[in-house]
Design a protein around this motif. Structure first.
Motif, PDB file in Angstrom:
ATOM      1  N   SER A 148       0.882  -1.170   0.000  1.00 54.63           N
ATOM      2  CA  SER A 148       0.000   0.000   0.000  1.00 54.63           C
ATOM      3  C   SER A 148       0.920   1.221   0.000  1.00 54.63           C
ATOM      4  CB  SER A 148      -0.960  -0.013   1.189  1.00 54.63           C
ATOM      5  OG  SER A 148      -0.255  -0.123   2.418  1.00 54.63           O
ATOM      6  N   ASP A 149       1.235   1.790   1.215  1.00 54.37           N
ATOM      7  CA  ASP A 149       2.214   2.884   1.283  1.00 54.37           C
ATOM      8  C   ASP A 149       3.599   2.421   0.843  1.00 54.37           C
ATOM      9  OD1 ASP A 149       0.521   4.961   2.491  1.00 54.37           O
ATOM     10  OD2 ASP A 149       0.435   3.560   4.166  1.00 54.37           O
ATOM     11  N   GLY A 150       3.826   1.134   0.922  1.00 55.17           N
ATOM     12  CA  GLY A 150       5.079   0.509   0.517  1.00 55.17           C
ATOM     13  C   GLY A 150       4.903  -0.987   0.629  1.00 55.17           C
ATOM     14  N   PRO A 151       5.878  -1.773   0.183  1.00 50.79           N
ATOM     15  CA  PRO A 151       5.779  -3.226   0.337  1.00 50.79           C
ATOM     16  C   PRO A 151       5.756  -3.605   1.817  1.00 50.79           C
ATOM     17  CG  PRO A 151       7.489  -2.609  -1.233  1.00 50.79           C
ATOM     18  CD  PRO A 151       7.092  -1.360  -0.525  1.00 50.79           C
ATOM     19  N   THR A 154       3.125   1.563  -6.133  1.00 54.63           N
ATOM     20  CA  THR A 154       3.288   0.480  -7.101  1.00 54.63           C
ATOM     21  C   THR A 154       4.738   0.309  -7.527  1.00 54.63           C
ATOM     22  OG1 THR A 154       1.036   0.840  -7.920  1.00 54.63           O
ATOM     23  CG2 THR A 154       2.526  -0.391  -9.345  1.00 54.63           C
ATOM     24  N   GLY A 155       5.437   1.401  -7.767  1.00 53.45           N
ATOM     25  CA  GLY A 155       6.828   1.317  -8.211  1.00 53.45           C
ATOM     26  C   GLY A 155       7.720   0.621  -7.206  1.00 53.45           C
ATOM     27  N   GLU A 156       7.536   0.933  -5.933  1.00 55.88           N
ATOM     28  CA  GLU A 156       8.342   0.306  -4.886  1.00 55.88           C
ATOM     29  C   GLU A 156       8.092  -1.194  -4.831  1.00 55.88           C
ATOM     30  OE1 GLU A 156      10.611   1.903  -3.315  1.00 55.88           O
ATOM     31  OE2 GLU A 156      10.059   3.926  -3.983  1.00 55.88           O
ATOM     32  N   ALA A 157       6.824  -1.586  -4.947  1.00 52.91           N
ATOM     33  CA  ALA A 157       6.477  -3.009  -4.893  1.00 52.91           C
ATOM     34  C   ALA A 157       7.042  -3.760  -6.098  1.00 52.91           C
ATOM     35  CB  ALA A 157       4.962  -3.176  -4.831  1.00 52.91           C
ATOM     36  N   LEU A 158       6.953  -3.154  -7.266  1.00 57.97           N
ATOM     37  CA  LEU A 158       7.505  -3.785  -8.464  1.00 57.97           C
ATOM     38  C   LEU A 158       9.007  -3.989  -8.339  1.00 57.97           C
ATOM     39  CD1 LEU A 158       5.763  -2.197 -11.609  1.00 57.97           C
ATOM     40  CD2 LEU A 158       5.654  -4.570 -10.811  1.00 57.97           C
ATOM     41  N   LEU A 192       0.972  -8.155 -11.670  1.00 60.10           N
ATOM     42  CA  LEU A 192       0.642  -6.978 -10.868  1.00 60.10           C
ATOM     43  C   LEU A 192      -0.844  -6.686 -10.939  1.00 60.10           C
ATOM     44  CD1 LEU A 192       1.157  -4.237  -9.389  1.00 60.10           C
ATOM     45  CD2 LEU A 192       1.713  -3.276 -11.646  1.00 60.10           C
ATOM     46  N   LEU A 193      -1.487  -6.631  -9.782  1.00 57.77           N
ATOM     47  CA  LEU A 193      -2.886  -6.218  -9.706  1.00 57.77           C
ATOM     48  C   LEU A 193      -2.974  -4.934  -8.904  1.00 57.77           C
ATOM     49  CD1 LEU A 193      -6.114  -8.156  -9.290  1.00 57.77           C
ATOM     50  CD2 LEU A 193      -5.645  -6.348  -7.650  1.00 57.77           C
ATOM     51  N   SER A 194      -3.544  -3.905  -9.535  1.00 62.38           N
ATOM     52  CA  SER A 194      -3.701  -2.629  -8.848  1.00 62.38           C
ATOM     53  C   SER A 194      -4.995  -1.982  -9.301  1.00 62.38           C
ATOM     54  CB  SER A 194      -2.513  -1.702  -9.160  1.00 62.38           C
ATOM     55  OG  SER A 194      -2.663  -0.463  -8.490  1.00 62.38           O
ATOM     56  N   ASP A 195      -5.514  -1.074  -8.479  1.00 66.22           N
ATOM     57  CA  ASP A 195      -6.786  -0.443  -8.821  1.00 66.22           C
ATOM     58  C   ASP A 195      -6.683   1.079  -8.895  1.00 66.22           C
ATOM     59  OD1 ASP A 195      -6.441   0.151  -6.151  1.00 66.22           O
ATOM     60  OD2 ASP A 195      -8.569  -0.030  -5.676  1.00 66.22           O
ATOM     61  N   GLY A 196      -5.484   1.627  -8.819  1.00 65.12           N
ATOM     62  CA  GLY A 196      -5.403   3.085  -8.845  1.00 65.12           C
ATOM     63  C   GLY A 196      -4.048   3.604  -9.256  1.00 65.12           C
ATOM     64  N   LYS A 197      -3.953   4.909  -9.330  1.00 69.68           N
ATOM     65  CA  LYS A 197      -2.702   5.559  -9.707  1.00 69.68           C
ATOM     66  C   LYS A 197      -1.671   5.436  -8.587  1.00 69.68           C
ATOM     67  CE  LYS A 197      -4.801   9.101 -12.696  1.00 69.68           C
ATOM     68  NZ  LYS A 197      -4.122   8.673 -13.943  1.00 69.68           N
ATOM     69  N   THR A 198      -0.405   5.426  -8.993  1.00 66.42           N
ATOM     70  CA  THR A 198       0.677   5.462  -8.017  1.00 66.42           C
ATOM     71  C   THR A 198       0.678   6.831  -7.332  1.00 66.42           C
ATOM     72  OG1 THR A 198       2.017   3.911  -9.289  1.00 66.42           O
ATOM     73  CG2 THR A 198       3.176   5.344  -7.735  1.00 66.42           C
ATOM     74  N   THR A 199       0.644   6.829  -6.008  1.00 68.71           N
ATOM     75  CA  THR A 199       0.588   8.095  -5.260  1.00 68.71           C
ATOM     76  C   THR A 199       1.839   8.366  -4.443  1.00 68.71           C
ATOM     77  OG1 THR A 199      -0.560   6.955  -3.446  1.00 68.71           O
ATOM     78  CG2 THR A 199      -1.933   7.998  -5.135  1.00 68.71           C
ATOM     79  N   GLY A 209       6.292   7.043  -3.824  1.00 70.39           N
ATOM     80  CA  GLY A 209       7.410   6.186  -4.207  1.00 70.39           C
ATOM     81  C   GLY A 209       7.854   6.383  -5.639  1.00 70.39           C
ATOM     82  N   ARG A 210       8.690   5.455  -6.118  1.00 73.34           N
ATOM     83  CA  ARG A 210       9.293   5.574  -7.440  1.00 73.34           C
ATOM     84  C   ARG A 210       8.304   5.336  -8.565  1.00 73.34           C
ATOM     85  NH1 ARG A 210      14.045   1.556  -7.307  1.00 73.34           N
ATOM     86  NH2 ARG A 210      13.853   1.887  -5.043  1.00 73.34           N
ATOM     87  N   ASP A 211       8.704   5.748  -9.773  1.00 72.64           N
ATOM     88  CA  ASP A 211       7.855   5.624 -10.954  1.00 72.64           C
ATOM     89  C   ASP A 211       7.844   4.164 -11.425  1.00 72.64           C
ATOM     90  OD1 ASP A 211       6.519   5.790 -13.321  1.00 72.64           O
ATOM     91  OD2 ASP A 211       7.843   7.278 -14.252  1.00 72.64           O
ATOM     92  N   PRO A 212       6.672   3.513 -11.460  1.00 73.88           N
ATOM     93  CA  PRO A 212       6.623   2.110 -11.885  1.00 73.88           C
ATOM     94  C   PRO A 212       6.998   1.912 -13.349  1.00 73.88           C
ATOM     95  CG  PRO A 212       4.411   2.986 -11.642  1.00 73.88           C
ATOM     96  CD  PRO A 212       5.336   4.014 -11.085  1.00 73.88           C
TER      97      PRO A 212
END
Length: 325
Positions: A142-145, A173-177, A200-207, A209-212
């Protein structure tokens, strides 16, 4: 273990199919022989009596040996062309990391019963499609992995990690990836396993962390495709956490960015607006990532069938006329 599934038929030596021309040639020769016998026929006064004494043979039975002989020619001609069947077989040592978003927007109920529950159920479908030997890891974020599991063949542990999530926080998302990529290609070395991929499953924009998108470019270089699933509908909302009386917060998915991630990494993008479709996507991904296509020659089967048909034609013709068709 996954059973090999037939997908398509091809030929290793298609020029051998020219042998099929023997069928129309054989038919022409047979027709010519019958016309020749008719031309030289003679009258015999007792022919009717002899026919009754010999017994009659039905029209279709007279043609069976010939039909079997032609089928034998066809089977043997196909055998000359070296037929091959394309099958899906399990990939030994495949390794997949599920990256699952459990930010606050995953509490939206536009996907029944809610996005997070639907995602967990789809993950169950995904695991059910995988051979037991497939290594599966998890990066929940969420906020990070905040929930990680290294790839393992213990799929029960994978399920437990996925089910331990709750919808809260922002979307990194970028941090998790990056964590998932480091798991499959440690120290920036190209993935060595025969099949390594990220789902990768996500439901929204990266808010945060790093750029996915930048991580996706690195994944391409390291040979790790990212398959993305954008979950949710455009008009979805969640209650405002500040006050129940405040306007609800819009939480549309971000399929554009997820599609870009998939394309840049060499994967494929999917979108889902309902639980049934999501399960179908995960089922398809499970088959795609755990199997590969191989060509297997099946010449022996066609050759064997041709010989059996030829033998049957000979046996059926002997009692009738005492010779091969």
């Amino acid at each position: 273990m996954t059973v090999a599934t037939p997908l398509a038929l091809s030929f290793g030596s298609p020029i051998g199919l020219l042998a099929l021309l023997a069928i129309p040639v054989a038919l022409l020769l047979l027709a010519a022989a019958r016309r020749r016998r008719t031309s030289y026929a003679i009258r015999f006064p007792a022919a009717t009596t002899l026919a009754l004494a010999a017994g009659s043979v039905s029209s279709w039975r007279r043609h069976v040996p010939t039909a079997l002989a032609l089928a034998a020619i066809a089977a043997l001609a196909l055998a000359l062309a070296k037929p091959q069947r394309t099958v899906a077989v399990p990939v030994e040592g495949a390794s997949v990391v599920l990256v699952t978003d459990h930010s606050g927007s995953m509490s939206a109920t536009d996907v029944e019963p809610d996005r997070l529950t639907a995602a967990e159920e789809a993950a169950e479908t995904f695991l059910a499609k995988l051979p037991k030997a497939t290594r599966v890891g998890v990066v929940a974020y969420s906020d990070g992995p905040d929930g990680t599991l290294a790839p393992t063949t213990d799929h029960d542990r994978v399920r437990q990690t996925i089910e331990a999530q709750s919808a809260v926080g922002a979307t990194a998302t970028g941090e998790a990836l990056q964590v998932a990529l480091d798991t499959l290609a440690p120290n920036g070395r190209k993935a060595a396993r025969p099949a390594s991929a990220i789902v990768l499953l996500s439901d929204g924009k990266t808010t945060t962390g790093r750029d996915p998108v930048e991580v996706a470019k690195t994944a391409k270089k390291l040979g790790v495709p990212v398959y993305t699933v954008a979950l949710g509908t455009a008009d979805a909302t969640i209650p405002n956490p500040v006050s129940p009386l405040s306007p609800p917060i819009a939480v549309p998915p971000d399929p554009e960015t997820l599609k870009q991630i998939a394309e840049l990494s060499g994967g494929r993008a999917f979108t889902s607006g309902d639980a049934g479709q999501l399960r179908s996507i995960y089922s398809s991904l499970g088959s795609r990532l755990a199997t590969k296509h191989e060509d297997r020659e099946i010449t022996a089967g066609f050759a064997g069938a041709g010989l059996v048909l030829l033998l049957a034609a000979g046996l059926l013709s002997l009692p009738r006329v005492g010779r091969l068709p």
